[in-house]
Design a protein around this motif. Structure first.
Motif, mmCIF file in Angstrom:
data_model
loop_
_atom_site.group_PDB
_atom_site.id
_atom_site.type_symbol
_atom_site.label_atom_id
_atom_site.label_comp_id
_atom_site.label_asym_id
_atom_site.label_seq_id
_atom_site.Cartn_x
_atom_site.Cartn_y
_atom_site.Cartn_z
ATOM 1 N N GLY A 122 1.201 67.876 77.993
ATOM 2 C CA GLY A 122 0.210 67.889 76.933
ATOM 3 C C GLY A 122 0.753 67.727 75.533
ATOM 4 N N ASP A 123 2.071 67.673 75.377
ATOM 5 C CA ASP A 123 2.660 67.482 74.053
ATOM 6 C C ASP A 123 2.666 65.992 73.735
ATOM 7 O OD1 ASP A 123 4.052 67.462 71.714
ATOM 8 O OD2 ASP A 123 5.954 68.168 72.562
ATOM 9 N N ALA A 124 1.761 65.582 72.830
ATOM 10 C CA ALA A 124 1.653 64.166 72.460
ATOM 11 C C ALA A 124 2.342 63.865 71.134
ATOM 12 C CB ALA A 124 0.181 63.774 72.370
ATOM 13 N N SER A 125 3.079 64.816 70.593
ATOM 14 C CA SER A 125 3.722 64.613 69.296
ATOM 15 C C SER A 125 4.903 63.654 69.411
ATOM 16 C CB SER A 125 4.203 65.949 68.726
ATOM 17 O OG SER A 125 5.206 66.511 69.549
ATOM 18 N N THR A 126 5.284 63.077 68.288
ATOM 19 C CA THR A 126 6.455 62.195 68.214
ATOM 20 C C THR A 126 7.333 62.652 67.056
ATOM 21 O OG1 THR A 126 5.284 60.624 66.799
ATOM 22 C CG2 THR A 126 5.207 60.232 69.179
ATOM 23 N N ASP A 127 8.600 62.247 67.101
ATOM 24 C CA ASP A 127 9.518 62.679 66.047
ATOM 25 C C ASP A 127 10.521 61.583 65.697
ATOM 26 O OD1 ASP A 127 11.143 62.710 68.257
ATOM 27 O OD2 ASP A 127 11.491 64.861 68.266
ATOM 28 N N GLY A 128 10.065 60.329 65.704
ATOM 29 C CA GLY A 128 10.934 59.236 65.301
ATOM 30 C C GLY A 128 11.530 59.488 63.919
ATOM 31 N N PHE A 129 12.725 58.956 63.687
ATOM 32 C CA PHE A 129 13.490 59.294 62.484
ATOM 33 C C PHE A 129 14.147 58.031 61.943
ATOM 34 C CE2 PHE A 129 17.464 61.721 60.865
ATOM 35 C CZ PHE A 129 16.892 61.923 59.620
ATOM 36 N N ASP A 130 13.907 57.696 60.678
ATOM 37 C CA ASP A 130 14.528 56.522 60.079
ATOM 38 C C ASP A 130 14.960 56.839 58.661
ATOM 39 O OD1 ASP A 130 12.463 55.221 57.989
ATOM 40 O OD2 ASP A 130 11.337 56.071 59.664
ATOM 41 N N GLY A 131 15.873 56.037 58.135
ATOM 42 C CA GLY A 131 16.322 56.286 56.783
ATOM 43 C C GLY A 131 17.290 55.232 56.288
ATOM 44 N N SER A 132 17.592 55.295 55.008
ATOM 45 C CA SER A 132 18.550 54.389 54.384
ATOM 46 C C SER A 132 19.297 55.135 53.295
ATOM 47 C CB SER A 132 17.847 53.155 53.807
ATOM 48 O OG SER A 132 16.838 53.542 52.885
ATOM 49 N N GLN A 133 20.490 54.655 52.976
ATOM 50 C CA GLN A 133 21.326 55.310 51.974
ATOM 51 C C GLN A 133 22.261 54.292 51.355
ATOM 52 O OE1 GLN A 133 22.849 59.303 52.707
ATOM 53 N NE2 GLN A 133 24.927 58.638 52.221
ATOM 54 N N ALA A 134 22.554 54.489 50.086
ATOM 55 C CA ALA A 134 23.529 53.664 49.373
ATOM 56 C C ALA A 134 24.454 54.587 48.603
ATOM 57 C CB ALA A 134 22.837 52.689 48.423
#
Length: 650
Positions: A244-256
């Motif tokens: 029943g857990d329909a959550s998501t936790d995708g993770f993205d990012g950028s850095q300079a």
């Protein structure tokens, strides 16, 4: 470069449209490779030589005495993760690279979040006793007494080494270095440049769980070198561990970021200026993290062999998520003087001042009475290494630290090192450290359920250690240590006069003890085995007449043991093969099962400036659970993954 259909679309597109940071960076990397000047000498991807057993012992470390010393002479439990270790591991983030240290507990909560500690107390509620620094810049948060690993971005190709110390480090590194210190040291701007004093590096990775890329370019001129980089990533959501857990936790990012290193005064002085800007987003609580830092360091070597160093930095961290916005600004300045007094004393002393400006605005019932707060600390320290005899050294040190929350703390340290022979060292230590109160400890309140706790005190530790480090044979190296830790005033949650509201108190005490060790054995010139393990026992209790409504959450969720075995093979000068097997014991308090996992790596150095690699991670199970915080979030499972990587120097 679309994900398989099973992937839920990341919310990063809300910010970046269809050209997210990882995709734009990949395009830039591909273009840079096409436009490379064919006549320019190629930069090697890495120094491909693997350190020998003898060279491992002679590695210089700075975390024990705040000056370079051979690892073989360090009177502490310290493990060094080298750039070569990281490259061959396939790690794509700093927390994953820290799994290489057998004296750490690393548990992944979801795609973005981790809990990491040394010698126990690991959980989202209790992993507050590990001091973490990047090039001398602390990333430990005084708001919640923790490290928000999803906001600690260090391109792994920039790292020279990571020094991992298990045991107190308060004398040199201050409060909150209770159970350990992680010191991440990045490469000098001139490292790895080509013969024409300029060069670049590009890396592209793609796999079932992640895609990423890094582009770096540097140049050297008279007395100085400058390097700049751009990096980005997009990580797939972890797996639900409950129905029943329909959550998501995708993770993205950028850095300079950039780094400038140079010399002055005819080489007697050196300086560093470096900085970073980053922006990350995770679907977990729809959290955006952004900020940056700027650090400067000046070191002057004096004519008598002593040196003076001054360092200052500014850091800003912002966390915007569903329930609150959290902004933390840090200003730090510190200075130290290393000096030899005669032939028997090596003294280091210094001072530090740090100020945090915290702004926390809650969107729910729980928060702080005042949105803004300023926390400051100042300290003086001194440590002297005394040569009692040619093979016997005593180290005595003390730090006096003032914190605007907790007042004065005294952090002493006493160490004795006995070199039995050139190949064997025995050491023992006794030290004291504290974890100072955070804003959460003192100020958090809300809903008529939780009241502020202005009387919350520092948590205290007295630690006793004994260890051995040596080279039993020419092709082997071993390090062993045992510890007995006595804790007092640990955090609890109690009723106020037998009824609501509850308050945070210091009503837990007790002890922990354990053993940790690691070693390397060279079977042949091309095959080396590395092994490590730790074992922990906790005996924590409430003080007489007290209760803890949180059911010992501050005691942590720790496995009784961890074991890892790594095999490293250079099958030919161009082909390498690595295998890792790790076993983590069951966490009884949160009912997280024990698990065993395996990682594989096959690498091919097509040319000195071109490397292709294939990695398989967590191969033994489709998914497994590493940590669970039953008071906060649904558990998330970590899945099997396959990952390919291209690295090129130019």
């Amino acid at each position: 470069m679309p994900w398989p259909d099973t992937r839920r679309e990341s919310r990063c597109h809300r910010l970046e449209s269809d050209t997210g940071p990882a995709r734009r960076l990949a395009a830039a990397l591909a273009l840079s490779l096409i436009l490379l000047p064919s006549a320019a000498p190629a930069q090697t991807v890495e120094d491909l030589s693997t350190l020998s057993i003898e060279e491992l012992g002679s590695l210089k470390v700075t975390s024990i005495s705040r000056r370079p010393e051979p690892l073989s002479d360090a009177a502490a439990s310290v493990y060094v993760i080298t750039a070569e270790d990281i490259r061959r591991s396939g790690a794509t983030s700093l927390p994953e690279a820290l799994r290489l240290a057998p004296n750490l507990e690393v548990a992944r909560l979801n795609t973005a979040a981790y809990t990491i500690t040394a010698r126990g107390f690991n959980s989202p509620e209790s992993s507050n006793k590990l001091q973490v620094m990047v090039d001398g810049r602390s990333v430990y948060s005084p708001v919640a007494s923790t490290v928000f690993w999803e906001g600690v971005n260090v391109p792994l190709s920039e790292i020279e080494r990571i020094e991992v110390v298990s045991g107190p480090g308060g004398t040199l590194w201050g409060a909150n270095a209770v159970n350990g210190v992680v010191n991440v040291i990045t490469k000098s701007a001139g490292d790895g440049l080509g013969p024409d004093s300029r060069g670049g590096f590009a890396e592209i990775g793609y796999g079932s769980g992640e895609r990423n890329g890094t582009l770096r370019y540097g140049a050297r001129a008279e007395g100085m070198a400058l390097r700049g980089y751009l990096t980005g990533f997009d990580r797939r959501s972890s797996h639900a561990a409950t129905p029943g857990d329909a959550s998501t936790d995708g993770f993205d990012g950028s850095q300079a970021g950039f780094r400038l290193d140079g010399t002055a005064g005819g080489g007697a002085a050196s300086y560093t200026l470096q900085g970073d800007l980053y922006r990350n987003h995770t679907e977990w609580l729809d959290t955006t993290l952004h900020g940056g830092n700027l650090l400067g360091r000046w070191t002057h070597r004096l004519g008598d062999g002593s040196s003076v160093q001054v360092q200052t930095y500014y850091d800003q961290q912002n966390r915007d998520y569903q329930v609150a916005t959290d902004r933390l600004q840090t200003i730090d300045i510190q200075a130290q003087h290393n000096v030899a007094l005669g032939t028997r004393h090596q003294l280091v002393w210094g001072a530090q001042y740090r100020a945090w400006q915290s702004t926390f605005r809650s969107r729910v019932a729980f928060g702080f009475p005042e949105d803004e707060a300023t926390i400051s600390l100042g300290s003086l320290f001194a440590q002297d290494e005394v040569t009692l005899a040619p093979r016997l050294k005593l180290t005595a040190g003390m730090k006096v630290e003032y914190n605007s929350y907790s007042g004065f703390d005294i952090l002493p340290n006493l160490r004795l090192a006995w070199r039995l022979s050139d190949a064997h060292l025995l050491w023992t230590a006794v030290s004291r450290s504290v974890r100072t109160p955070s804003r959460v400890d003192r100020e958090l309140s809300g809903g008529g359920f939780l009241a502020p706790s202005p009387d919350f005190r520092s948590e205290r530790l007295t630690a006793y250690e004994v260890g051995y480090r040596g080279q039993p044979t020419a092709n082997s190296q071993v390090a062993l240590s045992a510890f007995y830790n006595v804790y007092d005033d640990l955090r609890t949650t109690s009723l106020t006069n037998g009824s609501l509201p509850v308050m945070l108190r210091n009503d837990m005490e007790g002890n922990t003890y354990g053993v940790e060790g690691w070693g390397s054995y060279g079977l042949t010139s091309w095959w080396t085995l590395h092994a490590g393990a730790n074992w922990l026992h906790k005996n924590l209790r409430l003080k007489s007449g007290t209760t803890d409504l949180s059911d010992f959450q501050a005691a942590g969720q720790d496995p009784a043991y961890q074991v890892q075995l790594r095999s490293r093979m250079n099958l030919t000068p161009e082909v390498e093969f690595d295998a890792t097997l790790r076993r983590v014991g069951r966490i009884a308090v949160s009912n997280v099962p024990a698990y065993t996992e395996a990682d594989l790596h096959l690498g091919w150095h097509v040319t000195p400036s071109l490397e292709l690699s294939l990695f398989g991670q967590n191969l033994l199970h489709a998914r497994h659970l590493e940590a669970y915080d039953p008071s906060n979030n649904a558990p998330r499972a970590i899945g099997r993954s396959v990952y390919t990587r291209l690295r090129v120097g130019f």
